[in-house]
Design a protein around this motif. Structure first.
Motif, PDB file in Angstrom:
ATOM      1  N   TYR A 357       0.839  -1.195   0.000  1.00 46.66           N
ATOM      2  CA  TYR A 357       0.000   0.000   0.000  1.00 46.66           C
ATOM      3  C   TYR A 357       0.876   1.247   0.000  1.00 46.66           C
ATOM      4  O   TYR A 357       1.905   1.298   0.677  1.00 46.66           O
ATOM      5  N   ALA A 358       0.455   2.238  -0.743  1.00 48.35           N
ATOM      6  CA  ALA A 358       1.055   3.568  -0.649  1.00 48.35           C
ATOM      7  C   ALA A 358       0.324   4.310   0.465  1.00 48.35           C
ATOM      8  O   ALA A 358      -0.885   4.497   0.393  1.00 48.35           O
ATOM      9  N   PRO A 359       1.008   4.725   1.519  1.00 54.59           N
ATOM     10  CA  PRO A 359       0.311   5.287   2.680  1.00 54.59           C
ATOM     11  C   PRO A 359      -0.348   6.618   2.376  1.00 54.59           C
ATOM     12  O   PRO A 359       0.162   7.416   1.587  1.00 54.59           O
ATOM     13  N   THR A 360      -1.465   6.848   3.020  1.00 54.17           N
ATOM     14  CA  THR A 360      -2.167   8.131   2.928  1.00 54.17           C
ATOM     15  C   THR A 360      -2.192   8.845   4.274  1.00 54.17           C
ATOM     16  O   THR A 360      -2.779   9.917   4.398  1.00 54.17           O
ATOM     17  N   THR A 361      -1.541   8.242   5.292  1.00 57.46           N
ATOM     18  CA  THR A 361      -1.393   8.832   6.621  1.00 57.46           C
ATOM     19  C   THR A 361      -0.033   8.442   7.161  1.00 57.46           C
ATOM     20  O   THR A 361       0.711   7.685   6.529  1.00 57.46           O
ATOM     21  N   LYS A 362       0.293   8.901   8.351  1.00 59.42           N
ATOM     22  CA  LYS A 362       1.529   8.487   9.018  1.00 59.42           C
ATOM     23  C   LYS A 362       1.406   7.032   9.440  1.00 59.42           C
ATOM     24  O   LYS A 362       0.390   6.597   9.985  1.00 59.42           O
ATOM     25  N   VAL A 363       2.439   6.251   9.164  1.00 61.31           N
ATOM     26  CA  VAL A 363       2.464   4.818   9.452  1.00 61.31           C
ATOM     27  C   VAL A 363       3.620   4.533  10.403  1.00 61.31           C
ATOM     28  O   VAL A 363       4.764   4.892  10.116  1.00 61.31           O
ATOM     29  N   GLU A 364       3.343   3.895  11.527  1.00 60.03           N
ATOM     30  CA  GLU A 364       4.387   3.614  12.511  1.00 60.03           C
ATOM     31  C   GLU A 364       5.216   2.397  12.138  1.00 60.03           C
ATOM     32  O   GLU A 364       6.412   2.349  12.402  1.00 60.03           O
ATOM     33  N   ASP A 365       4.582   1.381  11.546  1.00 66.72           N
ATOM     34  CA  ASP A 365       5.274   0.137  11.222  1.00 66.72           C
ATOM     35  C   ASP A 365       5.343  -0.022   9.710  1.00 66.72           C
ATOM     36  O   ASP A 365       4.315  -0.283   9.065  1.00 66.72           O
ATOM     37  N   PRO A 366       6.511   0.132   9.093  1.00 68.02           N
ATOM     38  CA  PRO A 366       6.603  -0.009   7.637  1.00 68.02           C
ATOM     39  C   PRO A 366       6.109  -1.348   7.121  1.00 68.02           C
ATOM     40  O   PRO A 366       5.573  -1.422   6.009  1.00 68.02           O
ATOM     41  N   GLU A 367       6.257  -2.429   7.915  1.00 65.49           N
ATOM     42  CA  GLU A 367       5.819  -3.740   7.446  1.00 65.49           C
ATOM     43  C   GLU A 367       4.300  -3.813   7.289  1.00 65.49           C
ATOM     44  O   GLU A 367       3.790  -4.679   6.572  1.00 65.49           O
ATOM     45  N   SER A 368       3.567  -2.909   7.942  1.00 61.97           N
ATOM     46  CA  SER A 368       2.110  -2.920   7.824  1.00 61.97           C
ATOM     47  C   SER A 368       1.638  -2.506   6.439  1.00 61.97           C
ATOM     48  O   SER A 368       0.456  -2.684   6.107  1.00 61.97           O
ATOM     49  N   LEU A 369       2.522  -1.975   5.607  1.00 64.44           N
ATOM     50  CA  LEU A 369       2.152  -1.585   4.253  1.00 64.44           C
ATOM     51  C   LEU A 369       2.079  -2.778   3.303  1.00 64.44           C
ATOM     52  O   LEU A 369       1.559  -2.642   2.183  1.00 64.44           O
TER      53      LEU A 369
END
Length: 607
Positions: A357-369
């Motif tokens: 996923y290309a994030p649309t908000t701040k993401v704390e864990d890069p692996e969650s993408l």
């Protein structure tokens, strides 16, 4: 929308497609994949007759006024994106006659400064409106490097530096002071200097200083060769190359990054030294490398850039290895990254060439993408309408960009069909072309890619799945996120056009879910460090039904930031040759199949 010319090739295909209007990409496309889907340019470093190939390397990506701009080696322009998914090529108003190699780029908020690598004085460009392509001269002619001499390493005296700056990086600190870093060598260090831009000139503010150098005798990942296995004799310098400087400042700390050990192999990676000052002294980071991906389809991630998106997320880009026509045949990759509170910097390359996923908000864990969409096409049966010589259809499902199918002719209507062996849920498809005796080109209207993807549950009745759309452009690594999940057993590529002399496809990669259970949890059965602490042997318990494994390791059991993807048929063992002498390590393993990923095994200390 105009129909593709090749749809008239067969009446059956025309009948299926005539009523189709719903196969266009959904406007809110959310995912991307590596190698990234851009119109890579043809490289004219000819190796032999008819050897031209598409390539991209050394990406310098900057965020500027809410958009992203990518500059790279031997392109006749640059790319712009507003979402890190779709990239538009921009033809500049002016460009160096010999193009640019390994450029530096920096945005100070008002303008982007663009500096090519150079061995003799050249121009530096800038733009305040990069979306228009209008570039101006910031410096018409660089001054010579202070202390620079054109001598061999054995002839140079203390304080002398080689010609350049080659592989430069630009950095503007919070106080407004500019710096430049550069270097590409298996002998010389990376250099740094304060600089200033004044009245159309670049001024070196003092003599350039050595910043850092490699030490492959202690840093296993800096060793040259496939999986760091190249050797050299006593008294000879290491063939490992350190190159591609990039500076990032986070929380008052300066991260001077570099690529090593060489772009021609799977183990190309990014590392960093850290300091409290922009000119050092710099200290080697024991958790290096920052970004590392020697396994999978898109192997290698060295010589790139680090940037922050508009949501505050960090990214590390780099160069992935293809290497069929020449060792320097490459592509661009991009990985989500993170700076921990204690300063550790890492990029997540786990499942790095699967859809994210290309994030649309701040993401704390890069692996969650990671989307969780699994590879469905690995080693599946492929059949083709025609084949040239030994370049069989089976090459298009082996996850290797250096092997490929070549059609008997580059003509509309040629097909390549994948049998996934059962009906599965499809979410995305990536079509990766190869360049086989491509011919010699100039960019022109004939250099574009056009094709249709179809799906079927029985191999007889076909429905539209995806297709290229206007405006025409070249897409050597075309990626389609499907607007909705599709149930199918078969996926068929129907050819329209490529600009090359031959139709060659390295891999058609299909992602989704087989609808079953993820594999059982594995366990590490041996984690033995060798007498040479740079190396370790890792063994694990094989898992029934696993397609592959990720070996995960790091300097803390709760931060296994590095990974190596392995296929199940390669066995349940890995010789890991990327460790740093004197650093503790922990390792775990996870299994994956076409339905999901197992629980991670308990971390084990490598002893």
């Amino acid at each position: 929308m105009p129909k593709l010319a090749f749809l008239a090739a067969t009446a059956a295909a025309a009948a299926v497609l005539a009523g189709s209007s719903a196969i266009a990409q959904a406007p809110g496309k959310k995912t991307y994949i590596n190698p990234i889907d851009i119109d890579y340019r043809y490289n004219f470093e000819q190796i032999n007759d008819n050897a031209s190939y598409r390539t991209g390397a050394d990406p310098a990506i900057v965020q500027h006024k809410g958009a992203y701009y990518m500059f790279q080696t031997l392109a006749d322009g640059y790319w712009r994106s507003t979402d890190l998914v779709d990239w538009q090529f921009i033809t500049p108003s002016r460009w160096p006659f010999d193009s640019i190699v390994a450029p530096a780029a920096w945005s100070d908020g008002e303008k982007i400064v663009l500096q090519p690598s150079m061995m003799e004085p050249e121009a530096i460009l800038s733009t305040t409106s990069p979306e228009t392509g209008k570039l101006d001269f910031l410096v018409r002619r660089m001054p010579p490097l202070p202390g620079s001499v054109n001598k061999g390493p054995e002839e140079m005296k203390e304080g002398e530096i080689p010609p350049g700056p080659w592989d430069p990086a630009l950095f503007k600190d919070d106080d407004g002071q500019w710096y430049m870093y550069w270097g590409s060598s298996n002998v010389f260090p990376l250099y740094g200097s304060k600089i200033a831009f004044q009245d159309g000139r670049l001024i070196y503010q003092g003599t350039p200083k050595p910043m850092l150098n490699m030490d492959p005798s202690k840093h296993g990942w800096e060793r040259f060769g496939q999986d760091h296995c190249a050797c050299w004799g006593p008294g000879r310098p290491s063939p490992s190359y350190m190159e591609g400087a990039w500076m990032t400042k986070v929380n008052g700390r300066y991260y001077l990054q570099y690529g090593a050990p060489g772009s021609e192999f799977n183990a190309y990676a990014n590392g960093t030294y850290v300091s409290d000052s922009p000119l050092g002294p710099f200290e080697y980071a024991g958790w290096n490398p920052v970004a590392y991906r020697p396994g999978g389809f898109a192997q290698g991630v060295g010589h790139g850039s680090t940037f922050q998106d508009v949501h505050g997320n960090w990214w590390n880009s780099g160069t992935s290895w293809v290497g069929y026509n020449w060792g320097m045949e490459r592509r661009i990759v991009m990985y989500p990254a993170k700076f921990e509170k204690d300063g550790q910097f890492s990029a997540s390359t786990r499942f790095g060439d699967f859809p994210h996923y290309a994030p649309t908000t701040k993401v704390e864990d890069p692996e969650s993408l990671f989307t969780g969409w699994m590879l469905l096409s690995y080693r599946k049966t492929a059949t083709a309408s025609s084949t040239t010589g030994e370049f069989a259809a089976a090459n298009a499902t082996d996850e290797n960009p250096r092997t490929f199918w070549v059609a008997g002719a580059n003509r509309p209507g040629e097909t390549l069909t994948l049998d996934l062996r059962a009906e599965k849920t499809l979410r995305a498809v990536q079509v990766n072309y190869a360049d086989y005796k491509s011919g010699i080109y100039a960019d022109g209207p004939e250099v574009y890619t056009e094709f249709e993807l179809q799906s079927s549950s029985d191999g007889r009745t076909w429905a539209p799945l995806a297709r290229t759309e206007a405006p025409r452009r070249d897409r050597p690594n075309a990626y389609f996120e499907l607007p909705a999940p599709v149930k199918a057993r078969y996926v068929r590529y129907v050819h329209g056009h490529v600009g090359a002399a031959n139709l060659a496809i390295a891999d058609i990669r299909v992602f989704g879910s087989a609808g079953g259970k993820a594999p059982a949890r594995s366990s590490v059965t041996e984690a033995r460090r060798h007498g040479d602490e740079r190396d370790a042997t890792i063994r694990w318990k094989p898992v029934k039904g696993a397609v592959g494994y990720n070996v995960l390791w790091g300097v803390r059991p709760d931060r296994l930031t590095l990974s190596y993807q392995r296929w199940a048929e390669q066995g349940a063992e890995l010789e890991l040759r990327a460790l740093n002498v004197g650093e503790p390590y922990w390792v775990a393993v996870e299994a994956f199949n076409e339905s999901g990923v197992s629980r991670r095994s308990a971390p084990v200390r490598i002893r």
